[in-house]
Design a protein around this motif. Structure first.
Motif, short mmCIF file in Angstrom:
data_model
loop_
_atom_site.label_atom_id
_atom_site.label_comp_id
_atom_site.label_asym_id
_atom_site.label_seq_id
_atom_site.Cartn_x
_atom_site.Cartn_y
_atom_site.Cartn_z
N SER A 200 -12.81 1.69 0.11
CA SER A 200 -12.01 3.07 -0.19
C SER A 200 -12.98 3.51 -1.19
O SER A 200 -13.10 2.88 -2.26
CB SER A 200 -10.70 2.74 -0.53
OG SER A 200 -10.25 3.78 -1.08
N CYS A 202 -12.64 7.19 -3.63
CA CYS A 202 -11.92 8.40 -3.80
C CYS A 202 -12.72 9.20 -4.82
O CYS A 202 -13.28 8.64 -5.94
CB CYS A 202 -10.63 7.85 -4.47
SG CYS A 202 -9.56 9.14 -5.05
N ALA A 214 -7.93 15.76 -7.02
CA ALA A 214 -8.40 14.74 -6.16
C ALA A 214 -9.21 15.59 -5.15
O ALA A 214 -8.76 16.49 -4.41
CB ALA A 214 -7.34 14.14 -5.26
N ARG A 217 -11.25 11.44 -0.17
CA ARG A 217 -11.67 10.08 -0.19
C ARG A 217 -12.26 9.78 1.27
O ARG A 217 -12.28 10.53 2.44
CB ARG A 217 -10.45 9.32 -0.33
CG ARG A 217 -9.34 9.22 0.95
CD ARG A 217 -8.25 8.34 0.53
NE ARG A 217 -7.46 8.75 -0.48
CZ ARG A 217 -7.48 7.97 -1.51
NH1 ARG A 217 -7.94 6.83 -1.78
NH2 ARG A 217 -6.52 8.48 -2.61
N GLN A 360 -3.51 1.63 1.40
CA GLN A 360 -3.27 2.77 0.63
C GLN A 360 -2.05 2.85 -0.24
O GLN A 360 -2.03 3.42 -1.21
CB GLN A 360 -3.21 4.12 1.50
CG GLN A 360 -3.49 5.41 0.90
CD GLN A 360 -3.64 6.62 1.84
OE1 GLN A 360 -3.56 6.51 2.97
NE2 GLN A 360 -3.76 7.78 1.12
N GLN A 363 -2.89 0.69 -3.29
CA GLN A 363 -3.88 1.44 -4.01
C GLN A 363 -2.91 2.61 -4.85
O GLN A 363 -3.54 2.85 -5.96
CB GLN A 363 -5.01 2.14 -3.09
CG GLN A 363 -5.99 3.13 -3.91
CD GLN A 363 -7.17 3.85 -3.04
OE1 GLN A 363 -7.22 3.32 -2.12
NE2 GLN A 363 -7.74 4.82 -3.47
N HIS A 364 -2.10 3.09 -4.32
CA HIS A 364 -1.38 4.14 -4.96
C HIS A 364 -0.57 3.62 -6.20
O HIS A 364 -0.65 3.95 -7.44
CB HIS A 364 -0.31 4.77 -4.01
CG HIS A 364 0.50 5.80 -4.68
ND1 HIS A 364 1.35 6.75 -4.19
CD2 HIS A 364 0.14 6.56 -5.85
CE1 HIS A 364 1.67 7.71 -4.56
NE2 HIS A 364 1.21 7.60 -5.71
N ASP A 367 -3.35 2.53 -8.97
CA ASP A 367 -3.71 3.72 -9.56
C ASP A 367 -2.57 4.04 -10.64
O ASP A 367 -2.95 4.48 -11.89
CB ASP A 367 -3.80 4.99 -8.87
CG ASP A 367 -5.03 4.79 -7.96
OD1 ASP A 367 -5.93 4.17 -8.23
OD2 ASP A 367 -5.15 5.45 -6.67
N LEU A 378 0.37 11.28 -3.69
CA LEU A 378 -0.54 10.67 -2.60
C LEU A 378 0.33 10.78 -1.28
O LEU A 378 1.73 10.70 -1.23
CB LEU A 378 -0.93 9.30 -2.57
CG LEU A 378 -2.16 8.86 -1.88
CD1 LEU A 378 -3.55 10.02 -2.25
CD2 LEU A 378 -2.50 7.38 -2.14
#
Length: 386
Positions: A200, A202, A214, A217, A360, A363-364, A367, A378
């Motif tokens: 991944s 980004c 952003a 990605r 994902q 990952q959210h 973050d 997201l």
């Protein structure tokens, strides 16, 4: 016999003359490589040979006496080899072959030039070393960056999903439409797990006041792609507008956490592509869970339409020591026409650390933890209830 002695003496004098052209190198000096001034091959070939191993003057004298007889016998054979391969004619160089210069005549800028088009593209390469079980990711450059980001600092965050919990960051060495990175990252992953991994990447644009945007990605599945080790790859960045809806629909969530206040803020922004049965509307139920215990449940307002806008904010009390043990469960519900009947469940989403989420969704959450007091927004696809 006179002719043989004369020929032997002549070959010996030629051999000593060639050795005398090599300067004596002290033992503490680094090794040198001889370069001849002549042209040995055609322009489309580069000679490739193993250099001699230099010794000190005393060692060279002793070794010369021991190998004098053997060198005389091998001189004729070596001359024939040098003539046949076209390599260096300096004594004690061992020819290996030639390198085709045409393979390396293309300039580097032409190799990594972005393909034609208006999409923002990422240039990188991936190589897996089976001996050390290391995944080498070389981040090269970006191409066709949107004009509104040309003056900002470009950051890239890399993760190896689903297990990597710590992002690796790279900062561009310049600005403009094609910022360059030239960074290399190493991921330690076993050969059994690497085909199941997804890289991944980004891309973020940071303004002078620190505000992040952003750009997009890239999700690069490693299965079937490790055979082309070291090959330069170009991939288009996926933006929110280009992301396709999942089967049950998507929901956009914003998360932020304040360690000082021990407060978890959740904003349910909007949804899209929902599979509604009636026009009664839809609401979102958010549950904060620690391990198997549900701590708090909150609901959003009811919004109508297949792409409803909620913009509903919720706050939860969450201690810092429970951040790695908690998760958020989102349930999109459609109210039933019969009041006594429970609402219809349209889809489920779970955001949390490694023990609850993958990909994902993980990952959210990471973050949010790594950038405290900053809202991370997201889109996520809805799943079926299990």
């Amino acid at each position: 016999m006179v002719y043989c002695l004369w020929r032997k003496k002549r070959s010996q004098s030629q051999y000593e003359e060639l050795l005398s052209s090599v300067p004596a190198v002290p033992a503490c000096s680094p090794p040198l490589i001889l370069v001849s001034q002549g042209l040995w091959t055609t322009p489309d070939e580069i000679p490739f040979a193993l250099p001699p191993r230099f010794m000190t003057q005393n060692q060279a004298d002793v070794k010369k006496k021991e190998d004098k007889e053997g060198e005389e016998l091998k001189m004729e054979v070596r001359r024939s080899i040098l003539d046949h391969r076209g390599s260096l004619s300096v004594s004690r160089w061992y020819p290996v072959g030639t390198v085709l210069a045409g393979l390396y005549s293309v300039p580097l800028n032409e190799v990594v030039a972005p393909p034609p088009g208006m999409a923002t593209r990422l240039c990188f390469s991936v190589e897996y070393r089976h001996g050390s079980e290391q995944l080498m990711v070389s981040l090269l450059r970006l191409g066709n960056l949107p004009p509104r980001f040309h003056g900002n600092v470009t950051l890239v965050e890399l993760r190896l999903l689903p297990d990597d919990r710590r992002p690796r960051q790279a900062k561009a060495r310049g600005t403009g439409p094609d910022p360059e990175f030239n960074d290399c990252f190493v991921f330690q992953v076993s050969r059994v797990c690497v085909p199941q991994g997804t890289l991944s990447v980004c891309v973020l644009s940071v303004e002078q006041d620190g505000k992040r945007h952003a750009v997009g990605r890239v999700l690069f599945a490693l299965e079937g792609e490790l055979g082309n080790a070291g090959r330069v790859l170009w991939r288009d960045l996926e933006t929110e507008d280009q992301t396709q809806c999942s089967e049950l629909g998507d929901v956009q969530i914003s998360l932020s956490y304040s360690p000082a206040l021990q407060r978890l803020s959740v904003v349910v922004l909007r949804a899209r592509g929902l599979q509604l049965l009636t026009d009664a509307g839809v609401c979102v139920q958010v549950s904060l869970q620690i391990h198997t215990q549900v701590v708090k449940i909150k609901r959003s307002c009811v919004a109508k339409g297949f792409n409803p806008n909620f913009n509903h904010r919720m706050t939860f009390k969450l201690r810092s020591q429970h951040v790695d043990e908690a998760c958020l469960r989102f349930e999109l519900q459609e109210p039933n026409n019969v009041c006594s009947e429970p609402p219809v469940l349209l889809g489920v989403l779970v955001l949390g650390p490694f023990m609850y989420a993958r990909g994902q969704q993980l990952q959210h959450w990471m973050d949010m933890v790594n950038t405290p007091q900053e809202a991370i927004k997201l889109w996520h696809g809805l799943g079926r209830a299990t």
